[in-house]
Design a protein around this motif. Structure first.
Motif, PDB file in Angstrom:
ATOM      1  N   THR A 146       0.812  -1.216   0.000  1.00  0.00           N
ATOM      2  CA  THR A 146       0.000   0.000   0.000  1.00  0.00           C
ATOM      3  C   THR A 146       0.850   1.272   0.000  1.00  0.00           C
ATOM      4  N   GLN A 147       1.967   1.274   0.702  1.00  0.00           N
ATOM      5  CA  GLN A 147       2.809   2.474   0.757  1.00  0.00           C
ATOM      6  C   GLN A 147       3.644   2.670  -0.500  1.00  0.00           C
ATOM      7  N   TYR A 148       4.085   1.587  -1.108  1.00  0.00           N
ATOM      8  CA  TYR A 148       4.949   1.649  -2.288  1.00  0.00           C
ATOM      9  C   TYR A 148       4.385   0.732  -3.369  1.00  0.00           C
ATOM     10  N   PRO A 149       3.298   1.157  -4.022  1.00  0.00           N
ATOM     11  CA  PRO A 149       2.639   0.287  -5.007  1.00  0.00           C
ATOM     12  C   PRO A 149       3.600  -0.166  -6.114  1.00  0.00           C
ATOM     13  N   ASP A 150       3.592  -1.444  -6.366  1.00  0.00           N
ATOM     14  CA  ASP A 150       4.403  -2.065  -7.402  1.00  0.00           C
ATOM     15  C   ASP A 150       3.565  -3.231  -7.929  1.00  0.00           C
ATOM     16  N   PRO A 151       2.826  -3.024  -9.027  1.00  0.00           N
ATOM     17  CA  PRO A 151       1.910  -4.061  -9.514  1.00  0.00           C
ATOM     18  C   PRO A 151       2.568  -5.414  -9.774  1.00  0.00           C
ATOM     19  N   LEU A 152       3.760  -5.430 -10.336  1.00  0.00           N
ATOM     20  CA  LEU A 152       4.421  -6.699 -10.622  1.00  0.00           C
ATOM     21  C   LEU A 152       4.811  -7.417  -9.330  1.00  0.00           C
ATOM     22  N   PHE A 153       5.283  -6.675  -8.344  1.00  0.00           N
ATOM     23  CA  PHE A 153       5.617  -7.253  -7.045  1.00  0.00           C
ATOM     24  C   PHE A 153       4.372  -7.863  -6.402  1.00  0.00           C
ATOM     25  N   TYR A 154       3.247  -7.143  -6.455  1.00  0.00           N
ATOM     26  CA  TYR A 154       1.985  -7.650  -5.913  1.00  0.00           C
ATOM     27  C   TYR A 154       1.586  -8.949  -6.631  1.00  0.00           C
ATOM     28  N   GLU A 155       1.686  -8.949  -7.967  1.00  0.00           N
ATOM     29  CA  GLU A 155       1.341 -10.153  -8.717  1.00  0.00           C
ATOM     30  C   GLU A 155       2.212 -11.338  -8.305  1.00  0.00           C
ATOM     31  N   LEU A 156       3.511 -11.117  -8.179  1.00  0.00           N
ATOM     32  CA  LEU A 156       4.410 -12.200  -7.790  1.00  0.00           C
ATOM     33  C   LEU A 156       4.058 -12.734  -6.399  1.00  0.00           C
ATOM     34  N   LEU A 157       3.749 -11.839  -5.480  1.00  0.00           N
ATOM     35  CA  LEU A 157       3.376 -12.252  -4.124  1.00  0.00           C
ATOM     36  C   LEU A 157       2.106 -13.098  -4.116  1.00  0.00           C
ATOM     37  N   VAL A 158       1.081 -12.655  -4.849  1.00  0.00           N
ATOM     38  CA  VAL A 158      -0.177 -13.404  -4.832  1.00  0.00           C
ATOM     39  C   VAL A 158      -0.049 -14.728  -5.579  1.00  0.00           C
ATOM     40  N   LEU A 159       0.807 -14.775  -6.599  1.00  0.00           N
ATOM     41  CA  LEU A 159       1.043 -16.043  -7.284  1.00  0.00           C
ATOM     42  C   LEU A 159       1.717 -17.039  -6.342  1.00  0.00           C
ATOM     43  N   VAL A 160       2.675 -16.560  -5.562  1.00  0.00           N
ATOM     44  CA  VAL A 160       3.325 -17.429  -4.586  1.00  0.00           C
ATOM     45  C   VAL A 160       2.320 -17.876  -3.529  1.00  0.00           C
TER      46      VAL A 160
END
Length: 185
Positions: A146-160
Motif C-alpha cells: 500500500t505504501q509503495y505500489p508495485d503491480p508486478l511485485f503484488y502479482e508475484l506475491l499473490v502467485l506465490v
C-alpha cells in the motif's frame, strides 16, 4: 536456510529486474528495505542467504567495491513453484478486513470465477476486501504494497500465495502465470 522474508526480498528484486520502468537500475539495500518496510539488517541477511542458496548471483557494478545481486531466473522459478509450499505453508485465520491475495487477486480474474465463499486476504486494517486471513510470507507485505505500489511485485506475491494455499487447479494456473512473468523479456 531461507526465511520467509527472504522470499519477499527475492520477489521484490525479481519485480525490479523484470520491470520495464526500472531500466536495469539495481537498488541498494537501504532502498529495498524502505520499500519492503523492513530493516536494512534484515535485507542484508536475506541477500546473503539468497546468494548462498543460489537464487541470487553477484553482478559487479561501476564501483568494484560494491557488489549487487541479480536473480538467477531458472533457480527462482524452480524454488518458487516447487519448494515454497513445503517450506512456508499457509496459516489461515479468522474473517477479517485486508488485501486480496491468492486466487482472489485481480491477476486471476480471467482464470478463476470467485463464488460466494470468503476470499483469502492478507490481514490489513486499511484493506478494501473482507475474507479469511491468510498470513503473508512476512508481516510487512500489506504495508509495503500500500505504501509503495508495485503491480508486478503484488502479482508475484499473490502467485506465490496461490502456490502455497491453492487447490491443484489454482496452483497450476499460478505456476503458469509465474513462469510467464519470470521468463518475460
Amino acid at each position: 536456510m531461507l526465511k520467509p522474508q527472504d522470499i519477499v526480498i527475492l520477489l521484490k528484486i525479481l519485480s525490479r529486474s523484470l520491470s520495464k520502468d526500472s531500466q536495469g537500475e539495481i537498488w541498494p539495500q537501504n532502498k529495498i528495505a524502505l520499500h519492503l518496510c523492513m530493516s536494512v539488517s534484515e535485507v542484508h541477511a536475506g541477500l546473503k542467504r539468497l546468494n548462498l542458496s543460489g537464487l541470487l548471483g553477484p553482478k559487479a557494478g561501476v564501483d568494484p567495491n560494491k557488489v549487487r545481486f541479480l536473480p538467477i531466473t531458472a533457480a527462482c522459478e524452480e524454488c518458487l513453484i516447487s519448494g515454497v509450499k513445503y517450506y512456508f505453508p499457509i496459516e489461515s485465520g479468522a474473517y477479517t478486513r485486508g488485501i486480496a491475495t491468492s486466487y482472489a487477486a485481480p491477476i486471476f480474474a480471467k482464470h478463476i470465477s470467485i463464488g460466494n465463499d470468503p476470499i483469502p486476504v492478507w490481514p490489513y486494517a486499511e484493506g478494501d476486501q473482507r475474507g479469511l486471513a491468510l498470513e503473508p510470507l512476512y508481516r510487512s507485505v500489506p504495508q509495503s504494497i500500500t505504501q509503495y505500489p508495485d503491480p508486478l511485485f503484488y502479482e508475484l506475491l499473490v502467485l506465490v500465495d496461490a502456490l502455497r494455499s491453492g487447490r491443484a487447479r489454482e496452483r497450476n494456473i499460478a505456476a503458469k502465470l509465474l513462469k510467464d512473468r519470470i521468463n518475460y523479456e
